[in-house]
Design a protein around this motif. Structure first.
Motif, mmCIF file in Angstrom:
data_model
loop_
_atom_site.group_PDB
_atom_site.id
_atom_site.type_symbol
_atom_site.label_atom_id
_atom_site.label_comp_id
_atom_site.label_asym_id
_atom_site.label_seq_id
_atom_site.Cartn_x
_atom_site.Cartn_y
_atom_site.Cartn_z
ATOM 1 N N CYS A 1 -4.066 -4.925 3.834
ATOM 2 C CA CYS A 1 -3.335 -3.675 3.999
ATOM 3 C C CYS A 1 -3.793 -2.739 5.195
ATOM 4 C CB CYS A 1 -2.903 -2.770 2.967
ATOM 5 S SG CYS A 1 -4.514 -2.091 2.083
ATOM 6 N N GLY A 2 -4.990 -3.361 5.705
ATOM 7 C CA GLY A 2 -5.460 -2.346 7.019
ATOM 8 C C GLY A 2 -4.434 -2.635 8.230
ATOM 9 N N ARG B 1 -15.050 10.742 -1.280
ATOM 10 C CA ARG B 1 -13.608 10.493 -1.337
ATOM 11 C C ARG B 1 -13.629 9.047 -2.135
ATOM 12 N NH1 ARG B 1 -13.050 6.673 4.172
ATOM 13 N NH2 ARG B 1 -10.967 6.084 3.000
ATOM 14 N N ARG C 1 -1.892 2.944 -4.464
ATOM 15 C CA ARG C 1 -3.333 3.258 -4.321
ATOM 16 C C ARG C 1 -3.660 4.645 -4.820
ATOM 17 N NH1 ARG C 1 -6.133 3.550 1.266
ATOM 18 N NH2 ARG C 1 -4.924 5.586 1.351
ATOM 19 N N GLY D 1 -8.951 -3.545 3.178
ATOM 20 C CA GLY D 1 -8.721 -2.263 3.893
ATOM 21 C C GLY D 1 -9.307 -2.368 4.973
ATOM 22 N N THR D 2 -8.827 -3.093 6.225
ATOM 23 C CA THR D 2 -9.818 -3.487 7.494
ATOM 24 C C THR D 2 -9.721 -2.225 8.156
ATOM 25 O OG1 THR D 2 -7.533 -4.083 8.265
ATOM 26 C CG2 THR D 2 -8.937 -5.738 7.602
ATOM 27 N N ASN D 3 -9.159 -1.004 8.111
ATOM 28 C CA ASN D 3 -9.569 0.016 8.872
ATOM 29 C C ASN D 3 -10.842 0.428 8.489
ATOM 30 O OD1 ASN D 3 -6.834 -0.205 9.566
ATOM 31 N ND2 ASN D 3 -6.143 1.520 8.350
ATOM 32 N N ASP D 4 -11.015 0.819 7.092
ATOM 33 C CA ASP D 4 -12.577 1.348 6.822
ATOM 34 C C ASP D 4 -13.409 0.321 6.821
ATOM 35 O OD1 ASP D 4 -12.730 4.027 6.152
ATOM 36 O OD2 ASP D 4 -10.884 3.602 4.530
ATOM 37 N N ASP E 1 -7.163 8.930 -2.080
ATOM 38 C CA ASP E 1 -8.261 8.552 -1.393
ATOM 39 C C ASP E 1 -9.026 9.602 -0.417
ATOM 40 O OD1 ASP E 1 -10.069 6.689 -0.091
ATOM 41 O OD2 ASP E 1 -8.724 6.007 1.374
ATOM 42 N N MET F 1 -9.596 -2.073 -3.398
ATOM 43 C CA MET F 1 -9.453 -2.448 -1.830
ATOM 44 C C MET F 1 -11.017 -2.846 -1.651
ATOM 45 S SD MET F 1 -7.429 0.631 -0.292
ATOM 46 C CE MET F 1 -7.123 -0.188 1.117
ATOM 47 N N GLU G 1 -13.286 -2.466 1.180
ATOM 48 C CA GLU G 1 -13.006 -1.796 2.471
ATOM 49 C C GLU G 1 -14.399 -1.363 2.825
ATOM 50 O OE1 GLU G 1 -10.034 1.382 2.554
ATOM 51 O OE2 GLU G 1 -10.703 2.064 0.451
ATOM 52 N N ARG H 1 0.289 4.956 -0.217
ATOM 53 C CA ARG H 1 -0.875 6.128 -0.104
ATOM 54 C C ARG H 1 -0.453 7.022 -1.073
ATOM 55 N NH1 ARG H 1 -1.287 3.482 5.494
ATOM 56 N NH2 ARG H 1 -3.496 3.165 5.962
ATOM 57 N N ARG I 1 -13.361 5.828 12.816
ATOM 58 C CA ARG I 1 -12.155 5.345 12.929
ATOM 59 C C ARG I 1 -11.494 6.606 14.040
ATOM 60 N NH1 ARG I 1 -9.379 4.577 7.131
ATOM 61 N NH2 ARG I 1 -7.648 4.936 8.321
ATOM 62 N N LEU J 1 0.804 -1.238 -0.044
ATOM 63 C CA LEU J 1 -0.091 0.209 -0.156
ATOM 64 C C LEU J 1 0.808 1.189 0.054
ATOM 65 C CD1 LEU J 1 -2.737 1.736 0.350
ATOM 66 C CD2 LEU J 1 -2.417 1.039 2.702
#
Ligand code: PEP
Ligand code: MG
Length: 870
Positions: A830-831, A663, A615, A765-768, A618, A742, A744, A559, A778, A557
């Motif tokens: 990639c999270g 976004r 990527r 993208g485990t964050n989102d 974003d 991704m 996510e 960014r 988040r 990833l």
């Protein structure tokens, strides 16, 4: 049920039943080492005792008695014999070592009559009465709960009365007198005398050791070390041997290698004419074990021999307790020695080189925490103990640092330029703060979680960070931080422990953990055993270089938004955002394209053909616009606009829910020119590098964020492929590339088979995905997650450790759907959980191909992945 095992009946595998000490005593007995005879009462007996009426059952008592009889036969002495009494020690030993947490009683079997026998038999009255007073003291403390100090005070009082400095100056009559004083304490406190029957003493002692499993210190220790309360402790009864017999006796503890540095060679200490507890209690200063080589060379040689046997047998560094009685050596205990992280690495490497263990075994002996300790600085433990805590937050990026706090990136930068060590403290950080972050020793935020900007960036840079300190009120305007009544002002000094998530007042000295060579070796071995690939989340040349050095296979990833924040770039970005029509977009975009090409050239060059997932932009555009009046007016002048016009545009771009807003791919659908520029920059750079022959083969992986439906993907793919085809025509070259997305957004997981038709690869993208699955922001969830954890409503922070049940289920569904369509497509993660050792097991299980994380998390991720290999 059998509750008692002779040492000759057990072995080292039976630690659950016999406890660590008992199992190892049995093992050493099997190895024919000089272990005093004895037996172990099992942990099951302890549990039966604790669950029942807290009384030893007659069944257990009978077994104990039978084993005492067998012991009497072997020792040729009788328990309670008035001429030559058998004496025993009673010591606890649970499955996990809990040093000093439970109790020990020595010299059991002495009473008013047997002490006389012992004195006569040994022709050493001083010794016999010293043993008796020790028994009274330990029994009084452990079995009867009489405060130890009552005994100690009497001893001190007696010595000062006699003008003695040391216990060794006490004569036989002195100990006799003290014994009678101690017996009076029993009567005074217990209203009954010290029990004279040795079997009574034994049963009462066993019960007391069983009870000590539940004393406060033991419970606290278990909580601290995650040891289940349900295990119980075993009790070891062993024939006494005496280190306090005279000047040719002694007792000591030694490690087979240095527990602090890992250096090979015996490391330990011993005390002449002393009994077990004296070494630990620090009553007299022990001598280094090398002195034993001088005073009793044959005994020392023998000890070396046994320690070698033990280390080879256990295939690990041992921590051995021994006693010498009249020049005869006895081994009383062995266990794998506790050691520092550095020493663990060193010892593992030595043992592999010596052929004692395999590389694979070495990998399994190292934990991710040890890697963190090895790589990052840690505060000196003594100094840390004395330090005053200011506030707590999330352990967002490990390490330790001290510095002066500054509340804005600008002031931090100025102070750093002036030579000060600085710490940036803010409510939260944004990409605009990057210059202040880069110069900081540590970063503190009062808001935001483990995936907040501050946390992600700090981890990327390897800078320590405590994020989401909700209890600290950070006022950036007044430049002060307040917590529990303490106010810190700009320039005040603090220390930050990013591994524990704590902030301390003032400066704390730290030790640097920089042991590349050791780490490299272990990582090299681990990389031979990888069932999952490992990539890095990085975009700057420095971070990419670090990532490769730490073992990354490539970039998972990059960014690209992080590339738009330099002074000149952000200006072009802002000009682009302020464009009134598509035409005026072109010029700033072209300039940005040149910057991007420059960035990609550096990336591809460093990576030398290794995989690289880039990527596309974003975040929502408003993140790139200025916020302060001053910056707005600078931008207005530079772009020939009025302040009102700029403010109007800022207003237009304002997002009520930025994370759910305009976004990712949504931005690209309304303004495709941005992604078209980025894709052109990537493809052109790759072709140019290959045409110039500086790179053999580059297969760019272009990743689109925030796809929720296959229609978004197919629309964007068509647009971007058109650009790529045009480049192929103009450059007269065709290269292989991949266009992926991704995963996510929950909808993308649920419809992954449709998206597969338009995507060449995927990356979770485990964050989102966590944010959207839980509906937790988040950036703001830190406020309540800590309380959720305290109340056990959540087992873990899902941004830190994968939520297997919910987010994980969506991931499983997505993987199945993708694999059902095309087994060859690569799926990554990639999270932030991609670099989390606790989550990697699950990620491997659901069948992803690789994980990607910030550079400094790569070594522990590699280790965890290698440990996954069966
Ligand atoms: C994610 O959402 O997990 C991710 C890697 O992207 P970002 O953190 O940049 O949103
Ligand atoms: Mg994301």
């Amino acid at each position: 049920m059998k509750y008692v095992f002779d040492f000759s009946e057990g072995n080292k595998e039976q630690i659950a039943l016999l406890g660590g000490k008992g199992a190892n005593l049995a093992e050493m007995t099997k190895l024919n080492l000089p272990v005093p005879t004895g037996f172990t009462i099992t942990t099951e007996a302890c549990l039966t005792y604790l669950e029942g009426q807290e009384q030893l059952s007659s069944e257990i008592k009978i077994e104990i008695q039978q084993h005492i009889e067998a012991m009497e036969q072997r020792a040729g002495k009788k328990f309670g014999d008035q001429l030559d009494p058998l004496l025993v020690s009673v010591r606890s030993g649970s499955k996990f070592s809990m040093p000093g947490m439970m109790d020990t009683i020595l010299n059991l079997g002495l009473n008013d009559a047997t002490v006389v026998g012992l004195a006569e038999k040994t022709k050493n009255g001083r010794f016999a009465y010293d043993c008796y007073r020790r028994l009274l003291q330990m029994f009084g403390d452990v079995v009867c709960g009489i405060d130890k100090n009552r005994f100690e005070q009497q001893l001190e009082f007696y010595k000062s009365k006699k003008n003695y400095q040391l216990d060794t100056e006490m004569l036989e009559e002195d100990w006799q007198e003290l014994v009678s004083i101690y017996k009076d304490i029993f009567i005074e406190v217990m209203q009954k005398p010290f029990p004279q029957d040795p079997l009574d003493q034994l049963y009462l002692s066993v019960e007391a050791v069983f009870r000590s499993w539940n004393n406060r210190r033991a419970i606290t220790y278990r909580k601290l070390h995650d040891i289940p309360h349900s295990l119980g402790t075993a009790v070891n009864i062993q024939e006494m041997v005496f280190g306090n017999f005279g000047t040719e006796s002694g007792t000591g503890v030694a490690f087979t290698r240095n527990p602090a540095t890992g250096e090979k060679g015996i490391f330990g200490e011993f005390l002449i004419n002393a009994q077990g507890e004296d070494v630990v209690a620090g009553i007299r200063t022990p001598e280094p074990i090398s002195e034993l080589a001088k005073s009793m060379p044959e005994v020392y040689e023998e000890f070396l021999k046994y320690s070698d046997i033990l280390e080879k047998h256990y295939k690990d560094m041992q921590d051995i307790e021994f006693t010498i009685e009249n020049k005869k050596l006895y081994i009383l205990q062995t266990r794998n020695g506790k050691r520092t992280a550095k020493s663990t690495f060193k010892i593992c490497i030595q043992l592999v080189e010596e052929g004692v263990i395999t590389e694979k075994e070495a990998i399994h002996r190292i934990t991710p925490t040890m890697i963190t300790q090895l790589l990052h600085p840690v505060f000196e433990p003594e100094a840390l103990e004395k330090a005053t805590i200011f506030g707590k937050g999330l352990p967002a990026s490990p390490g330790a640092a001290s510095g002066h706090i500054y509340f804005t990136a600008e002031t931090a930068k100025q102070a750093s330029d002036a030579g000060e060590k600085v710490i940036l403290i803010r409510q939260e950080t944004s990409p605009e703060d990057i210059e202040g972050m880069v110069v900081s020793e540590a970063i503190i935020t009062s808001r935001g979680g483990m995936t907040s900007h501050a946390a992600v960036v700090a981890r990327g840079m390897g800078v320590c960070c405590v994020a989401g300190c909700e209890e600290v009120q950070v006022d950036e305007f007044l430049e002060q931080a307040v917590c529990n009544g303490v106010t810190l002002k700009k320039g005040d000094e603090v220390s930050v422990d990013g591994t524990a998530g704590k902030i301390y007042l003032g400066r704390i000295p730290y030790v640097q953990g920089d042991e590349w060579a050791l780490l490299e070796k272990i990582i090299g071995w681990a990389k031979k055993e990888m069932p999952l690939g490992i990539r890095a989340n990085a975009e700057t040349p420095e971070d990419i270089e670090t990532a490769l050095k730490l073992g990354a296979d490539g970039i998972g990833l990059a960014r690209t938004e992080h590339m738009f924040f330099g002074e000149k770039r952000i200006f072009e970005m802002r000009k682009m955002i302020l464009s009134e029509n598509k035409k005026s977009l072109i010029e700033p975009l072209n300039r940005l394209k040149e910057y991007q090409k420059d960035d990609f050239k550096k990336m591809f060059t460093i990576l030398e053909g290794k995989p690289c997932t880039i990527r596309l932009l974003d975040p929502p555009l408003h993140e790139f616009l200025p916020q302060s009046e001053e910056d707005i007016s600078v931008l207005a002048t530079a772009t020939n606009r009025t302040v009102t016009q700029i403010k109007h545009r800022i207003e237009e771009l304002h997002e009520l829910n930025p994370m759910l807003g305009h976004r990712g791919c949504r931005l690209a659908i309304t303004t495709p020119e941005i992604y078209e520029m980025q894709v052109a920059a990537i493809i052109e750079t790759a072709i140019e590098l290959m045409q110039q022959n500086t790179q053999e083969k580059i297969v760019p992986e272009i990743m689109i964020p925030l796809i929720g439906s296959h229609q978004e993907m197919s629309w964007l793919r068509a647009r971007l492929e058109k650009v790529i085809q045009e480049i192929f025509v103009s450059k007269e070259t065709i290269i292989t590339y991949k266009l992926g997305t991704m995963l996510e957004i929950p909808r993308a997981c649920l419809t992954a088979e449709k998206i597969t038709e338009y995507a060449d690869f995927f990356s979770f993208g485990t964050n989102d995905l966590t944010q959207l699955t839980y509906g937790f922001s988040r950036d703001d969830s830190g406020k309540f997650i800590s309380e959720y954890l305290d109340r056990k409503i959540l087992p873990d922070d899902p941004f830190q450790h994968i939520d297997e049940e919910g987010v994980g289920e969506l991931m499983k569904i997505a993987v199945e759907k993708i694999r059902g369509k095309d087994r060859t497509l690569k799926i990554g993660v990639c999270g932030e959980v991609g670099g989390d050792p606790q989550s990697i097991h699950f990620l491997n299980k659901i069948g992803v191909d690789y994980v990607s994380c910030s550079p400094y998390r790569i070594p522990s991720a590699i280790l965890t992945i290698a440990q996954e290999k069966k």
